[in-house]
Design a protein around this motif. Structure first.
Motif, short mmCIF file in Angstrom:
data_model
loop_
_atom_site.label_atom_id
_atom_site.label_comp_id
_atom_site.label_asym_id
_atom_site.label_seq_id
_atom_site.Cartn_x
_atom_site.Cartn_y
_atom_site.Cartn_z
N TYR A 278 -6.35 -38.78 10.89
CA TYR A 278 -7.66 -38.91 10.65
C TYR A 278 -7.54 -40.43 10.07
CZ TYR A 278 -8.94 -34.05 11.45
OH TYR A 278 -9.12 -32.97 11.87
N SER A 279 -8.67 -41.19 10.56
CA SER A 279 -9.07 -42.61 10.04
C SER A 279 -10.45 -42.61 9.26
CB SER A 279 -8.93 -43.41 11.49
OG SER A 279 -9.30 -44.70 11.04
N ASP A 280 -10.48 -43.72 8.64
CA ASP A 280 -11.95 -43.98 8.21
C ASP A 280 -12.71 -44.54 9.05
OD1 ASP A 280 -10.54 -46.55 8.06
OD2 ASP A 280 -10.82 -46.99 6.08
N LYS A 281 -12.39 -44.92 10.23
CA LYS A 281 -13.25 -45.51 11.29
C LYS A 281 -13.36 -44.70 12.67
CE LYS A 281 -14.01 -49.64 9.53
NZ LYS A 281 -13.34 -49.53 8.00
N ASN B 14 -13.43 -43.56 16.44
CA ASN B 14 -12.69 -44.29 17.59
C ASN B 14 -13.85 -44.44 18.47
OD1 ASN B 14 -13.20 -42.01 19.39
ND2 ASN B 14 -11.19 -41.15 18.55
N ALA B 15 -13.56 -45.39 19.58
CA ALA B 15 -14.60 -45.81 20.69
C ALA B 15 -15.27 -44.58 21.42
CB ALA B 15 -14.18 -46.58 21.40
N TRP B 16 -14.57 -43.38 21.65
CA TRP B 16 -15.21 -42.41 22.08
C TRP B 16 -15.92 -41.70 21.39
CZ3 TRP B 16 -14.66 -40.59 27.15
CH2 TRP B 16 -15.41 -39.47 27.41
N SER B 17 -15.76 -41.59 20.11
CA SER B 17 -16.46 -40.82 19.11
C SER B 17 -17.90 -41.65 18.90
CB SER B 17 -15.98 -40.75 17.65
OG SER B 17 -14.91 -39.95 17.85
N ALA B 18 -17.57 -42.95 18.79
CA ALA B 18 -18.78 -43.80 18.66
C ALA B 18 -19.72 -43.74 19.92
CB ALA B 18 -18.41 -45.36 18.53
N TRP C 15 -18.45 -34.39 9.96
CA TRP C 15 -17.83 -33.16 10.02
C TRP C 15 -16.76 -32.93 9.15
CZ3 TRP C 15 -20.48 -29.13 11.41
CH2 TRP C 15 -19.94 -28.00 11.78
N TYR C 16 -15.70 -34.13 9.26
CA TYR C 16 -14.28 -34.00 8.66
C TYR C 16 -14.35 -34.48 7.36
CZ TYR C 16 -13.92 -33.27 13.79
OH TYR C 16 -13.99 -32.78 15.08
N GLU D 287 -14.51 -41.25 4.43
CA GLU D 287 -14.77 -40.92 5.68
C GLU D 287 -13.65 -40.74 6.45
OE1 GLU D 287 -18.06 -43.56 7.84
OE2 GLU D 287 -17.55 -44.81 6.16
N ARG D 288 -13.80 -39.76 7.27
CA ARG D 288 -12.73 -39.11 8.25
C ARG D 288 -13.04 -38.94 9.61
NH1 ARG D 288 -10.43 -34.25 7.18
NH2 ARG D 288 -8.31 -34.81 7.32
N TYR D 289 -12.40 -39.38 10.55
CA TYR D 289 -12.68 -39.41 12.03
C TYR D 289 -11.22 -39.23 12.75
CZ TYR D 289 -16.97 -41.64 10.35
OH TYR D 289 -18.01 -42.19 9.91
#
Length: 631
Positions: free
Chosen positions: A505-508, A510-514, A526-527, A607-609
């Motif tokens: 997980y990252s605090d940003k 990714n392009a697909w999620s955006a 969610w995360y 934040e977690r993505y």
């Protein structure tokens, strides 16, 4: 079907009702469908069937192939009139089976003329298999406008179909045209006589703004991209996108080593005025997407799975079909216990094909895979309902929706099935040191018999296991059942790990999620705090057992303020960021059916993505999977 349709024989047929035979033998049923009033959302059909005197039962198709449930839209069948020798004949609906109509054919009557109307009123805001029309187009599914003799096999009942459309319209279909006549402003096209099975398997897409593009023209059988839209600009997809669909055709040949159709038509409805949907057929696919899907890069990418998925069903689902779904007619209930093969394997292969043909870049594929892996690794409903049960109960889950979906579950056999088949693929590659892969299984399993006409070759779980073992010996039965029957909270992520990656997980985002967030107008917390919220603050879902759940937040509630400030997605993101480590808890003001309350979220993880993180000690098998195979 997605996110996710069907077959021929010339034979005499009879139908026994009680002790009488009321259907004449070896005579094709005539069926004309008039689409000229499609813009007003009403379709007309005239069906003529040869009969002999006595009792007769006819039935409206109920269990529609590819829809995995008793979804025949009988509620929109209307104007059902029957005449014989010009005189009205009364019908009576069965008191238990609502899809059956009982008739007594009078003496001297040799033909029944049946008139049926269908209301094409499926909501444009939903996901529906119902007929879709607008001012300038119509998608015809034949099963919506016909009845057929009870207790007969769909492959034995022959139909002589035809359609009437405005002369300014064109159409695409897998049916073969035999005759065209024009009269005034309308045009009537007669098709080659086919079985009911092949008719239901062959929808028609018609429209004023229609365009057909031949794909990969060097390949036989022929492939066509048939598009109908509400405006001419919507069918003007770029040469680059056409080249990607060309490669899709070539890549399927390299993967499946076979084709099971005389020609293939992608029937793509580009409209915001109709229900969006995708349904597979043997020789075509019914793909209904937003109007700008082919002209807007973001929409093209987000919708990139649909055509590869439905095309793959020609092999996986139509040609090779689970025995429980290979029923002889449309009244017999289907058994969906192997839908994690039918849909799960199709989801996996469709995604891989989208990357191999260039619809997605390898990085976009991996980003999308990270969102699937994270979603199913945070799906608490898995602890009480296994993936097998979602397949077995598919017929009641397609209509499920709304909040607490992560606790109830849905048709999870699609995307969790994809994770299982990725696990199969990377395991084969690992066991054979890259010499074999799921491609070898697919070539054998779906290429059985080489190139063929459309037909169904059914299979069982044991058949799947046997063909996997023919690729590489392993206890595949236990491998598959341990994943399909699991009640572990964690998702089956062995394929990600054997592929050379791990979920992190990252605090940003990714392009697909955006892209997904921008498309659906919701924001993914969610995360972190465990909820999805829209721009207005309405909470669409809450993670069972997550921070928001434990604080008393539920779906349908609305966030009014965050730490004393009016809610916006950015304000909530900032509050989650500021609460990280030793920061203050996030404080929300929530309204629920007119009542307000303050909710305190004691969360400090930031934040977690989701993302996929490369593990250098493991070969990049995922990268190998995505490489083009066609020459």
């Amino acid at each position: 079907m997605t996110g996710l349709w069907m077959k021929c024989a010339s034979a005499a047929f009879v139908v026994a009702v009680g002790t009488s035979v009321a259907v004449a033998q070896a005579t094709a049923i005539s069926l004309n469908v008039d689409l000229t009033e499609a813009p007003r959302k009403i379709l007309h059909a005239t069906e003529v069937i040869s009969v002999t005197p006595g009792p007769l039962t006819v039935v409206y198709p109920k269990w529609i192939p590819g829809e995995h449930g008793p979804t025949g839209p009988i509620e929109n069948m209307t104007g059902f009139f029957i005449t014989g020798n010009g005189q009205p004949i009364k019908w009576e609906r069965d008191k238990v089976e609502m899809f059956a109509y009982h008739i007594t054919v009078p003496q001297g009557v040799t033909k029944l003329e049946m008139r049926i109307d269908f209301l094409a009123t499926a909501s444009a805001s939903g996901f529906s298999a119902g007929a879709s029309t607008s001012e300038n187009l119509a998608l015809l599914s034949w099963n919506e406008l016909l009845v057929y003799p009870d207790n007969t096999n769909a492959s034995d009942v022959m139909f002589a179909p035809s359609i009437t459309v405005p002369t300014s319209w064109k159409f695409g279909t897998a049916l073969e045209t035999t005759h065209v006549t024009k009269s005034g402003t309308n045009s009537n096209t007669t098709f080659k006589t086919v079985s009911l099975e092949q008719l239901v398997d062959s929808p028609v897409l018609a429209g004023r703004y229609f365009r057909e593009v031949e794909l990969a023209p060097e390949i036989t059988p022929k492939h066509y991209l048939d598009m109908a839209a509400d405006g001419p600009e919507q069918v003007e997809l770029s040469k680059e996108h056409i080249a990607e669909f060309d490669r899709l055709v070539r890549e399927t040949g390299a993967l499946y080593k076979s084709r099971h159709y005389g020609a293939y038509h992608f029937l793509v409805t580009l409209s915001d005025e109709v229900a969006h949907f995708g349904l597979e057929h043997h020789q075509s696919s019914d793909d209904r997407v937003p109007a700008t899907t082919f002209t807007d890069d973001r929409e093209f990418t987000l919708g990139g799975l649909l055509l590869p998925h439905e095309f793959t069903h020609s092999w996986n689902g139509k040609y090779r079909r689970p025995a429980g779904l290979a029923t002889s007619n449309y009244q017999k209930p289907m058994v969906g216990d192997l839908l994690w093969v039918y849909e799960g394997l199709t989801e996996y292969l469709g995604d891989v094909l989208a990357a191999r043909c260039g619809i997605w870049t390898p990085e976009q594929y991996k980003q999308r895979l990270s969102t699937i892996a994270a979603q199913y690794d945070n799906r608490p409903g898995r602890t009480w309902r296994d993936i097998q049960d979602t397949a077995t109960s598919a017929q009641i889950l397609y209509a499920a929706g709304g909040g607490w979906d992560n606790w109830r579950l849905n048709v999870d056999y699609y995307d969790e099935g994809e994770l299982i088949w990725l696990d199969v693929d990377t395991t084969i590659r690992k066991m054979t040191d890259g010499k074999k892969s799921i491609d070898d299984f697919v070539a054998k399993f779906h290429g059985l018999g080489g190139n063929t006409a459309p037909k169904v070759v059914s299979y069982t779980f044991e058949d799947v296991v046997a063909d996997l073992n023919s690729v590489v010996a392993n206890d595949w039965a236990t491998f598959l059942r341990s994943r399909v029957d699991s009640n572990s909270y964690q998702a089956p992520l062995g394929g990600v790990e054997n592929g050379g990656y791990k979920l992190s997980y990252s605090d940003k985002p990714n392009a697909w999620s955006a892209m997904e967030d921008a498309e659906r107008g919701s924001f993914d917390f969610w995360y972190s705090i465990g909820l999805h919220a829209g721009k207005s603050g309405t909470v669409s879902d809450v993670l069972k057992g997550g921070v928001a759940d434990k604080a008393g937040v539920g779906p349908g509630m609305k966030i009014i303020a965050v730490d004393g400030r009016a809610y916006s997605p950015d304000v909530l993101k900032a509050a989650i960021h500021d609460a990280k480590d030793s920061g203050p808890a996030v404080e929300l003001i929530i309204v629920n059916t007119g009542f307000y309350k303050v909710v305190r979220l004691d969360y400090h993880g930031g934040e977690r993505y989701p993302q996929l993180e490369r593990v250098s000690s493991v070969p990049d098998r995922l990268g190998d999977i995505l490489k083009r195979q066609a020459k």
